[in-house]
Structure formats: C-alpha cells, structure tokens
Design an enzyme around this catalytic site. Structure first.
Site, PDB file in Angstrom:
ATOM      1  CG  ASP A  59      -1.898   1.099   1.283  1.00  0.00           C
ATOM      2  OD1 ASP A  59      -2.389   1.504   0.210  1.00  0.00           O
ATOM      3  OD2 ASP A  59      -2.189   1.588   2.382  1.00  0.00           O
ATOM      4  CG  ASP A  61      -2.244   7.244   0.779  1.00  0.00           C
ATOM      5  OD1 ASP A  61      -2.586   8.412   0.912  1.00  0.00           O
ATOM      6  OD2 ASP A  61      -2.050   6.713  -0.334  1.00  0.00           O
TER       7      ASP A  61
END
Length: 178
Positions: A59, A61
């Site tokens: 991922d 963020d």
C-alpha cells in the site's frame, strides 16, 4: 550462515539455519527479540527458499509514504476539516469506501493539477522505504504499489523508486484543475 544484504540507511542481514524449518520456539524467541530491539524479522519456510516469488506489493498511504495524500491535498485546498469529517463517517460505517472516496475527492474540486503534482513529488517516504525497494530490486524482486489514492502519487513514486507496477485512482482534470 550470516550475510549482510544492505547497509545504506538500514542494516539488513540474512540468517540461514541448518535446520530445514526453525522450530516454533525459535520463531517465538526471534519475534520477541525483534520487538525488544525494534527491528523487523521475516522467517521463510524451506519451500519459499526453493521457489522464491520475488514480488512485493504494498500500500502507499501511511505504509510507503508518511501521509494520507487525500488529507494533504485537502489541507492545501482549504478543505481538510471537511475531508476528515467524511473519513470519520466512513470509519464509523456510515459510508462505504467508494462512496467516501467520491465525497472526499469532490471536496478537492478546483485544486490546480500542478499543485497536486508538486505535492505528489514532495511526499516523504517512510524510514527505510528507499532502502527496502533498492535492496529487493537488487535481489531480483518486482515491486508493486497499490493505492486507494491517486495516480499522481503512485506515478511519482514509481519514477523516483523504480517501482515496476502501480495501481490507483485517476483524478479527473479539466483545464488544469481537479
């Protein structure tokens, strides 16, 4: 055997055990020591050593970067509190992810694309992220990033870090603004 894998920014070593599969007690002890020392430990079973996948997908963020980009963009658009309120509603189960994202992105309307691009290129990486990617790439890994965020960010990160694949949402831009 012990072999140093990386030393830039973060030390990384590979320990190889003569046993084909470390017993549960060793796994537990290593895990406890790692927590106490503030380091990461990854144990691989014999099959993974014989048939390595050599792929990391992560991922973006708050994992690869030290921010939630929608919050950064919202702050620069003067809509930070409103976006935070929508995020909170989603966290409480009042909105699903897609609905929440549409509401939050709508609050960014009017933000200049050049500003989005600049912020995307200036984002701070998590400590050790560059070394992780560089080290794994040197060992033949393919690296992918996925994000519920935006291609402006993932494209900038892919260029800067040599990421192989990136997937994210595309912001609609008209006349240079969101």
């Amino acid at each position: 055997g012990i072999r140093q894998v990386a030393s830039v920014s973060v030390a990384c070593v590979r320990l190889r055990f003569s046993e084909p599969d470390p017993p549960a007690a060793l796994r537990t002890a290593l895990s406890q020591d790692a927590r106490a020392l503030g380091v990461d430990v990854a144990l691989h079973d014999p099959a993974s050593r014989r048939h390595p996948k050599r792929l990391l997908v992560m991922d973006v963020d708050s994992t690869l970067i030290q921010a939630e980009m929608i919050d950064v963009l919202a702050a620069h658009a003067g809509r930070g509190d409103e976006v935070a309120a929508v995020t909170e509603r989603a966290m409480q189960g009042e909105l699903d992810f897609a609905e929440s994202l549409r509401h939050r992105v709508a609050l960014l309307e009017g933000l200049a694309e050049d500003h989005v691009r600049t912020l995307s290129e200036e984002v701070e990486l998590m400590p050790g992220a560059r070394t992780l990617v560089r080290t794994l790439k040197a060992h033949g890994y393919r690296i992918g990033i996925v994000s519920g965020g935006f291609t402006h960010v993932t494209s900038a990160l892919a260029r800067a870090l040599g990421i192989d694949n990136a997937a994210a949402n595309t912001l609609e831009v008209r006349d240079g603004v969101l």
